[in-house]
Design a protein around this motif. Structure first.
Motif, PDB file in Angstrom:
ATOM      1  N   ILE A 124     -35.378  10.732  13.360  1.00 21.31           N
ATOM      2  CA  ILE A 124     -35.278  12.014  13.516  1.00 21.31           C
ATOM      3  C   ILE A 124     -35.856  12.200  15.191  1.00 21.31           C
ATOM      4  O   ILE A 124     -35.381  12.565  16.093  1.00 21.31           O
ATOM      5  N   THR A 127     -39.140   5.364   8.336  1.00 25.54           N
ATOM      6  CA  THR A 127     -37.992   5.102   9.172  1.00 25.54           C
ATOM      7  C   THR A 127     -37.115   6.367   9.136  1.00 25.54           C
ATOM      8  O   THR A 127     -36.493   6.783  10.617  1.00 25.54           O
ATOM      9  N   THR A 128     -37.104   7.479   8.555  1.00 29.86           N
ATOM     10  CA  THR A 128     -36.508   8.773   8.545  1.00 29.86           C
ATOM     11  C   THR A 128     -37.121   9.293   9.673  1.00 29.86           C
ATOM     12  O   THR A 128     -36.406   9.995  10.487  1.00 29.86           O
ATOM     13  N   THR A 188     -33.651  10.704  17.757  1.00 29.06           N
ATOM     14  CA  THR A 188     -32.460  11.730  18.038  1.00 29.06           C
ATOM     15  C   THR A 188     -33.145  12.846  18.867  1.00 29.06           C
ATOM     16  O   THR A 188     -32.468  13.009  19.938  1.00 29.06           O
ATOM     17  N   VAL A 189     -34.057  13.427  18.580  1.00 29.95           N
ATOM     18  CA  VAL A 189     -34.631  14.608  19.487  1.00 29.95           C
ATOM     19  C   VAL A 189     -35.074  13.948  20.625  1.00 29.95           C
ATOM     20  O   VAL A 189     -34.401  14.743  21.725  1.00 29.95           O
ATOM     21  N   ALA A 238     -45.234  12.833   2.134  1.00 28.07           N
ATOM     22  CA  ALA A 238     -44.860  11.798   1.184  1.00 28.07           C
ATOM     23  C   ALA A 238     -43.269  11.777   0.846  1.00 28.07           C
ATOM     24  O   ALA A 238     -42.880  10.482   0.819  1.00 28.07           O
ATOM     25  N   PRO A 239     -42.725  12.873   0.779  1.00 28.53           N
ATOM     26  CA  PRO A 239     -41.246  12.610   0.656  1.00 28.53           C
ATOM     27  C   PRO A 239     -40.538  11.757   1.605  1.00 28.53           C
ATOM     28  O   PRO A 239     -39.140  11.462   1.637  1.00 28.53           O
ATOM     29  N   TRP A 240     -40.920  11.667   2.890  1.00 31.53           N
ATOM     30  CA  TRP A 240     -40.033  11.122   4.176  1.00 31.53           C
ATOM     31  C   TRP A 240     -40.802   9.763   4.580  1.00 31.53           C
ATOM     32  O   TRP A 240     -41.991   9.705   4.746  1.00 31.53           O
ATOM     33  N   SER A 241     -39.846   8.890   4.529  1.00 25.06           N
ATOM     34  CA  SER A 241     -39.975   7.654   4.820  1.00 25.06           C
ATOM     35  C   SER A 241     -40.471   7.300   6.330  1.00 25.06           C
ATOM     36  O   SER A 241     -40.015   8.196   7.074  1.00 25.06           O
ATOM     37  N   MET A 270     -48.910  15.895   0.994  1.00 22.09           N
ATOM     38  CA  MET A 270     -47.550  16.415   0.337  1.00 22.09           C
ATOM     39  C   MET A 270     -46.538  16.543   1.073  1.00 22.09           C
ATOM     40  O   MET A 270     -45.378  16.341   0.387  1.00 22.09           O
ATOM     41  N   ARG A 271     -46.858  16.717   2.318  1.00 19.79           N
ATOM     42  CA  ARG A 271     -45.584  17.068   3.062  1.00 19.79           C
ATOM     43  C   ARG A 271     -45.048  15.592   3.465  1.00 19.79           C
ATOM     44  O   ARG A 271     -43.993  15.254   3.789  1.00 19.79           O
TER      45      ARG A 271
END
Lengths: 329, 468
Positions: A14, A9-10, A17-18, A4-7, A1-2
């Protein structure tokens, strides 16, 4: 569920960057610039002394006429005499490291300063106060001889001081009490034993600053190195920092006695060095008193006894004592 | 309460929504969004991690366009802000902790360097005092000289290992130190034979020590004191923690509002929790740094200053003692040395007066009394010498019995050394004390912020789900 919405690549963006921020934040602490080493404070170069005027009237051997006798009542009650009587002792500027002339002998107990000059100083103290121990020996380097007298730190200087015209302008001298001559000390087996040879091979010669010796060797074209005392020159000589030492035969004899690898080649003295006891220019009465004493010592054999005690061995049998010359107004 | 206060905007949100839409995210969203009108439908299909076999640029475009795309962008920004704060905040606290450790190392190095200074002068005081007795030294004095030289050699090696930046200077110091000991040994050999040249070797050694070695030690002392101050300042620097924390808080709060308006919901619980967590992290970080600052400022003004003062007292005292002997050796020409004695003695008394801290008061009065006793003994020696009784002055200066200058000085230097040891240890404890809290707080802050970042992602993720 968590997830799923994030590709992918994204998420990668992130994370990158961190990680970048994390790396950037990691400061490199504790890397200090090296501590600076301060430059070693070197001794200031010796002041070039004023050239001695060669001639003067009356000449530099001439002192004040002696008193009729050693009666201390004959000393005029000027401020010098009064203060000295109050102190009850003679303050004498001496050397503590010129062997045979004035050197501390630690082997005596208590350790005492002894030598040719010291014996004359003690004779003056005995004549003045009736006790040769009524004396305060103030150890001074060669360059302090004249300042010590001019500022009244000492009453008298007995430190192998040559009488010169220039010095007569600043201080007073007793009659001549010894005649020394300028010679060179070199290493055993050295080939350059004269000023000309030392000059040709650009070698260095040491002499104490503020002396007539260093004035003289400056005119010889050799490399001149100054030190506080002749013993300071011996240290430089032993450390290989100078090739030769210029000095009076009396002084050099004391140096040779401390170093079996140092020799004074036989040669005629380059200059004549008349030794006089030094006084404050205003203390004429004490000069006259001392001259009376010196004349007596030269006449009654005490002078020869002192010479024999210190110099008969290294410099040979005693010459005739120097003749006192008077006539200074 | 937070629900009510943050609940207000959603009521007015419908009216301001278009403005918002073309306001904040519009510059990137609308221009790219409008031309690719049909593409607005794409992300809903492309986003759920089904990798389209197209170029990266197209993937990025499809990921961040349209409402869910913007939502992803905002979510990424918000999570990133929390994470960045976590990293910067924890880094600040760990840096503070590391700076304290380095400050402690530097303080130890200052004490080390000062003890080199004191031991060099102590050795010189022994050598010169022994010389007054001629070639036959007192075994006690010789042993004390040897012990001082041994400590200097040992401490130079330790100091070089402790601080690489001091390496070159310590190398130069070691060179000077070797020269000094060589000259003293040569002086000793000549003195043993009763030859005057020995005295010249000794005075050359003393002069070289003061013109060559001691200036290097002073430079080392200054460099390490400056480094300690630098690290103290670094340990209390909190500006980036505050800035990143404030930014994170604003971004998270902004994200929360944006999400509420965009989705016509009240508050998104995970994001609210994230905001609260970031706020907590900021408070924890700020409190820790301010506690460290308080602690360090109190250490600096009390025990640290006292340690530096005690080190100064000890060095100046040994300097004065060496000058006492040099004055006598100069035998009537020692005015310059006696002047040095007086100026060093003033350094000692001034530093005793400056000794701060409640626990130091006892030491202060003890040191003051003991130094006064030594001054009295010193003045007695000077009175003898100035009165023409050089030999008696030498005897008094060489005496070690009760009431002698040597005994009075030994009592004083023992007190000073002991006080310095205690003070240095207290300083070290005080400097290192906040370290554990800082390190722990750093981890806590990082963890809290990462959780907050995760929660915001989750909160935004819930809304994104609704677009599937």
């Amino acid at each position: 569920m968590r997830g799923a919405p994030w590709s992918r690549t994204t998420r990668a963006a992130i994370l990158t960057t961190v990680a970048a921020v994390l790396l950037a934040a990691c400061g490199s602490g504790g890397n200090y610039p090296a501590t600076q080493v301060p430059p070693s404070t070197t001794t200031p170069p010796a002041k070039v002394p004023t050239p001695a005027s060669a001639t003067c009237t009356p000449d530099f051997l001439t002192s004040y006429a002696p008193l009729p006798s050693l009666d201390t009542n004959l000393l005029t009650s000027d401020k010098f005499a009064a203060e000295m009587t109050k102190r009850g002792r003679l303050r004498v500027g001496v050397s503590a490291d010129s062997m045979l002339l004035g050197a501390n002998n630690p082997l005596t107990n208590p350790s005492t300063i002894e030598g040719f000059d010291i014996d004359f100083a003690r004779a003056v103290a005995k004549a003045r106060f009736g006790d040769e121990n009524k004396i305060q020996l103030v150890v001074i380097p060669a360059a302090d001889r004249i300042p010590a007298l001019m500022t009244d730190r000492v009453d008298m200087v007995a430190r192998n001081m040559s009488m010169t015209c220039a010095r007569w302008g600043q201080i007073a001298f007793s009659a001549e009490y010894y005649q020394a001559g300028l010679k060179l000390l070199v290493a055993k087996g050295a080939t350059d034993t004269t000023f000309d040879a030392l000059k040709a091979s650009t070698k260095s010669v040491c002499a104490p600053t503020g002396t007539s010796t260093i004035d003289f060797i400056r005119t010889q074209g050799v490399t001149v190195v100054g030190a506080a005392t002749h013993t300071g020159c011996l240290v430089l000589f032993q450390q290989g920092k100078v090739d030769a030492i210029a000095g009076d035969d009396t002084v050099l004899a004391g140096l040779v006695a401390q170093d079996p690898y140092a020799v004074v080649p036989k040669a005629t003295a380059l200059t004549v060095e008349p030794y006089g006891l030094g006084f404050n220019l205003g203390n004429k009465a004490l000069v006259q008193f001392t001259n009376t004493l010196l004349d007596q010592m030269k006449a009654d054999g005490r002078w020869k006894a002192i010479y024999d005690k210190w110099f008969a061995g290294p410099l040979g049998p005693a010459p005739a004592p120097p003749v006192s010359k008077y006539g200074r107004p | 309460m937070s629900q009510q206060s943050t609940g207000a905007p959603p009521i007015t949100s419908p009216g301001t929504r278009p403005a918002q839409a073309s306001g904040a995210p519009a510059p990137t969203g609308t221009p790219t969004g409008t031309p690719t009108g049909p593409g607005a439908r794409d992300p809903r299909l492309a986003a759920p991690a089904v990798p389209p076999r197209r170029g990266l640029r197209r993937v990025l475009r499809t990921t961040f366009t349209g409402t869910p795309g913007r939502m992803r962008l905002v979510a990424a920004l918000v999570a990133l802000a929390a994470a960045v704060f976590g990293v910067i905040g924890s880094q600040t606290l760990w840096t503070s902790s590391a700076a304290l450790e380095r400050a402690d190392h530097n303080t130890t190095q200052v004490v080390r360097v000062q003890s080199i200074y004191a031991d060099l002068l102590r050795a010189d005081a022994d050598a010169t005092n022994a010389f007054l007795a001629g070639g036959l030294e007192k075994p006690v004095q010789r042993a004390d000289y040897d012990a001082s030289i041994g400590r200097v050699a040992q401490t130079i090696a330790e100091a070089a290992e402790a601080q690489p930046a001091d390496g070159a200077a310590l190398g130069a110091l070691n060179q000077q130190f070797q020269t000094y000991t060589a000259l003293v040994e040569q002086a000793r050999a000549y003195n043993r034979q009763g030859l005057p040249v020995g005295a010249t070797y000794l005075s050359n050694a003393s002069a070289g020590l003061r013109s060559g070695a001691l200036p290097i030690v002073t430079a080392l002392n200054q460099a390490n004191t400056a480094r300690t101050a630098e690290e103290f300042d670094l340990s209390t620097r909190s500006i980036w923690l505050a800035v990143s924390g404030g930014v994170a808080l604003l971004v998270l709060f902004g994200g929360l509002i944006w999400l509420a308006r965009r989705t016509h919901r009240y508050l998104n619980v995970p994001v609210v929790v994230g905001v609260v967590l970031v706020l907590i992290a900021l408070v924890v970080g700020a409190t820790t740094v301010s506690q460290v600052a308080n602690q360090i400022s109190s250490v600096r003004s009390s025990t640290f200053t006292a340690t530096l003062d005690l080190a100064t007292i000890r060095s100046a005292a040994f300097d004065a003692k060496a000058n006492e002997s040099l004055t006598l050796i100069a035998r009537g020409s020692g005015t310059a040395f006696e002047t040095s004695w007086a100026s060093q003695s003033k350094v000692v008394t001034d530093a005793i007066t400056d000794l701060g801290g409640a626990e130091a008061v006892a030491t202060q009065s003890t040191l003051s009394t003991q130094w006064a006793v030594y001054i009295k003994a010193h003045q007695a020696i000077r009175a003898l010498d100035d009165g023409g009784e050089w030999q008696l002055a030498v005897n008094a200066a060489g005496a070690t019995g009760a009431g002698s200058a040597n005994a009075a000085f030994a009592t004083f230097s023992d007190t000073a050394t002991q006080a310095l040891t205690v003070s240095a240890a207290t300083t070290s404890d005080g400097v290192l004390a906040p370290r554990t809290v800082s390190t722990f707080a750093g981890w806590a802050l990082l963890l809290i912020c990462l959780v907050a970042a995760g929660l915001t992602l989750r909160g935004f993720g819930q809304r994104l789900e609704e677009y599937r």
